[in-house]
Design an enzyme around this catalytic site. Structure first.
Site: not given
Length: 298
Positions: A171, A221, A291
């Site tokens: 990520r 998320s 995130e």
């Protein structure tokens, strides 16, 4: 920047435009100027013009995995989704502009018997955002299929960068360290597959996503995976499902989704995120890392 100057420099833009209309979380204050370029050439010209006049530029993709603060975004905001969505296929190579949607690419390549992007059906974002985040799902990541990305860098040069140069990891990419850089398009190296098998795999992934995702606005998320675990499991184990700040709630369906119950604000979301981090740290000794990308003014 005076509104008149922005209107003169970017006449095709929308001004004082509420960004909640363009984010999956349905949250976000106004953009001073919101431009949806019709081509990469128009995008390059707009960025050059902004830089010449000292106007800050913010790039918004599909509005997923992002939280726009309640004060909105100053300067020029460039939205790529539904604008730069050109796609070209040559043999087993797919080249897509930064605004092309990942689920669209998954369906298109599967129908043509090209495997590798099936996981993208679970990522409701754009090519640019996927490169920026090294987006992934169902055990696969963008880095596994990405051949190169063309990036507009600070000096105005357009550079073709491979996965190594992009520093793709979980990520993350080098783009996090260079917020002024803009992904223009990307190429993916695929391989042959049976169209029906690929479509079936996409259907399975889509069913998993539908069964495990709340039917309310969210950013997807909220937190990254902690080492050896899953954020949803950790948040649920801490007893935090249903926890609410204002109109933002930890989903009772999937604890790593924070849902907007209607009229939620960015300040609500940020307070809830910090509260969840504190309680998970206190109760389980696990440190959660966001995130979601936070942009804009308080």
């Amino acid at each position: 920047m005076h509104d008149g100057t922005l209107q003169r420099l970017f006449p095709a833009a929308k001004f004082d435009e509420p960004l909640r209309r363009y984010t999956a979380w349905k949250i976000g204050g106004p953009a001073d100027a919101l431009l949806e370029p019709s081509s990469i050439r128009e995008l390059l010209a707009a960025v050059e013009r902004a830089r010449e006049h000292g106007i800050p530029v913010t790039v918004l993709g599909g509005g997923t995995n992002v939280l726009v603060r309640d004060g909105g975004i100053r300067g020029l905001t460039i939205r790529l989704a539904k604008a730069l969505k050109g796609v070209e296929l040559s043999g087993e190579t797919l080249v897509a502009e930064a605004g092309a949607l990942y689920p669209v690419l998954a369906n298109m390549t599967a129908a043509r018997g090209l495997a590798g992007l099936e996981f993208a059906t679970g990522i409701p974002g754009t090519v640019g955002g996927a490169v920026f985040m090294n987006a992934g799902a169902y055990g696969s990541e963008t880095v596994q299929v990405l051949q190169w990305a063309e990036v507009l860098r600070d000096g105005g040069e357009v550079v073709r960068m491979g996965p190594g140069e992009l520093g793709l990891s979980y990520r993350r990419s080098i783009l996090h360290d260079h917020p002024g850089w803009v992904v223009l398009r990307a190429a993916y190296r695929l391989h042959p597959g049976d169209p029906e098998d690929l479509r079936e795999r996409i259907r399975e992934f889509r069913a998993l996503r539908m069964n495990g995702s709340p039917n309310r606005p969210s950013c997807g998320s909220t937190f990254k995976r902690p080492p050896g675990d899953f954020p949803g499991r950790v948040i649920e184990a801490a007893g935090l499902k249903g926890l609410r700040v204002g109109q933002i709630e930890v989903s009772t369906v999937h604890a790593n989704y924070f849902v907007n119950l209607g009229g939620g604000t960015a300040s609500d979301a940020l307070r809830l995120m910090e509260l969840v981090r504190e309680k998970v740290r206190e109760r389980l000794g696990v440190e959660l890392e966001p995130e979601v990308r936070v942009i804009g003014e308080p």
